[in-house]
Design an enzyme around this catalytic site. Structure first.
Site, PDB file in Angstrom:
ATOM      1  CG  HIS A  12     -11.872  -6.317  16.604  1.00  0.00           C
ATOM      2  ND1 HIS A  12     -12.749  -7.360  16.838  1.00  0.00           N
ATOM      3  CD2 HIS A  12     -10.822  -6.518  17.438  1.00  0.00           C
ATOM      4  CE1 HIS A  12     -12.259  -8.158  17.768  1.00  0.00           C
ATOM      5  NE2 HIS A  12     -11.088  -7.676  18.156  1.00  0.00           N
ATOM      6  CD  GLU A  29      -5.562  -8.886  21.166  1.00  0.00           C
ATOM      7  OE1 GLU A  29      -5.096  -8.032  21.959  1.00  0.00           O
ATOM      8  OE2 GLU A  29      -6.761  -9.201  21.116  1.00  0.00           O
TER       9      GLU A  29
END
Length: 230
Positions: free
Chosen positions: A6, A81
Site C-alpha cells: 500500500h 497486516e
C-alpha cells in the site's frame, strides 16, 4: 502476480506501527504513489485486483482497479497486516527498546507479538492465500494471466522469502517500500522473482510473451540469463 505494498500513510510518516488500527489511510504522498503506480501498470492485462481488507490497502487497490474497466477489488483477510497486539500504534523508536525487537530482527520465525500473532503464522496464511489465488486466476483466465495483490510490507517480505526458498529468519534482508511493485511468476516447479521493490520505470517486460516465444517448459530457468524483455 503483481504484489503491491500500500501507499504511504500518516502512521508510516510518523514512525508508528499501524497494524490493524482502524482508519489508517493514505496520506497525500501515498495517494500520489498509488496514482503513479496505477498509471505505470495500466498497459498490463490485469485479470483481478485482490486486497487486504485494511483501509490503506483497499484505497491503493481501488486506485489501481479504476484504470481497468469492469474490475472490482476483492478482499481477502489472509492478506491483512500482522496482528501486532500490544505493539499496535506505538512508535518504532520506542519498540526498538523492547527485548522482542531483537528477536524480530534476528529470529523472526520465533517472534510472537504479545496479545497478537506470530510472524510464522502470517507467512503461512499469506502464502496459502497466494497459492489459492494463483490457482483460481489460472483456472479462470489461463496460466499467463496477471493479477494484482495489494498487501502490507511484512506480508510482501514473507511471500518473497517463500518464493525464494529462504527461511523466514532471512526476511529482514528484504526491503519493501510503500507502493513498490514486486512481481513473482509461479510455475508448476518453481516461482521466479521478476521484480522486487520496484518504484519506477517501464513494465513492458511483464507483458505475457507471444505464443512463439514461450518456453517449452514454463518451469525452466533460461541458462545464461536469456535476452530479457524485447
Amino acid at each position: 502476480m503483481l504484489l503491491v505494498r500500500h501507499g504511504r500513510t500518516g502512521a508510516n510518516a510518523r514512525g508508528r506501527l499501524a497494524g490493524w488500527t482502524p482508519g489508517v489511510c493514505l496520506d497525500e504522498r501515498g495517494e500520489e504513489q498509488a496514482r503513479v503506480l496505477a498509471e505505470r501498470i495500466a498497459k498490463l492485462p490485469v485479470a483481478a485486483v485482490v486486497s487486504s481488507p485494511l483501509e490503506r490497502c483497499v484505497q491503493t487497490a481501488n486506485v489501481i482497479a479504476a484504470v481497468y474497466e469492469g474490475l472490482d477489488v476483492v478482499t481477502d483477510e489472509r492478506l491483512a497486516e500482522c496482528r501486532y497486539g500490544d505493539w499496535t500504534g506505538k512508535e518504532l523508536k520506542a519498540l526498538a527498546e523492547e527485548d522482542l525487537w531483537e528477536v524480530v530482527q534476528q529470529h523472526p520465525s520465533a517472534a510472537v507479538f504479545p496479545g497478537g500473532e506470530a510472524l510464522r503464522d502470517v507467512q503461512f496464511r499469506a502464502v496459502a492465500a497466494v497459492r489459492d489465488w494463483n490457482d483460481r486466476i489460472a483456472a479462470e483466465h489461463g496460466p499467463d494471466a496477471l493479477y494484482v495483490l495489494c498487501t502490507h510490507g511484512d506480508v510482501v517480505k514473507a511471500v518473497v522469502a517463500d518464493a525464494l526458498g529462504m527461511h523466514l529468519d532471512m526476511f529482514q534482508r528484504i526491503t519493501v517500500d510503500p507502493c513498490s511493485l514486486t512481481v513473482i511468476r509461479y510455475t508448476p516447479l518453481r516461482p521466479f522473482l521478476l521484480r522486487l521493490n520496484d518504484t519506477g520505470g517501464e513494465v513492458d517486460g511483464l507483458l505475457p510473451p507471444p505464443p512463439d516465444q514461450k518456453p517449452a517448459n514454463a518451469s525452466d530457468a533460461v541458462v545464461g540469463g536469456g535476452a530479457g524483455a524485447p
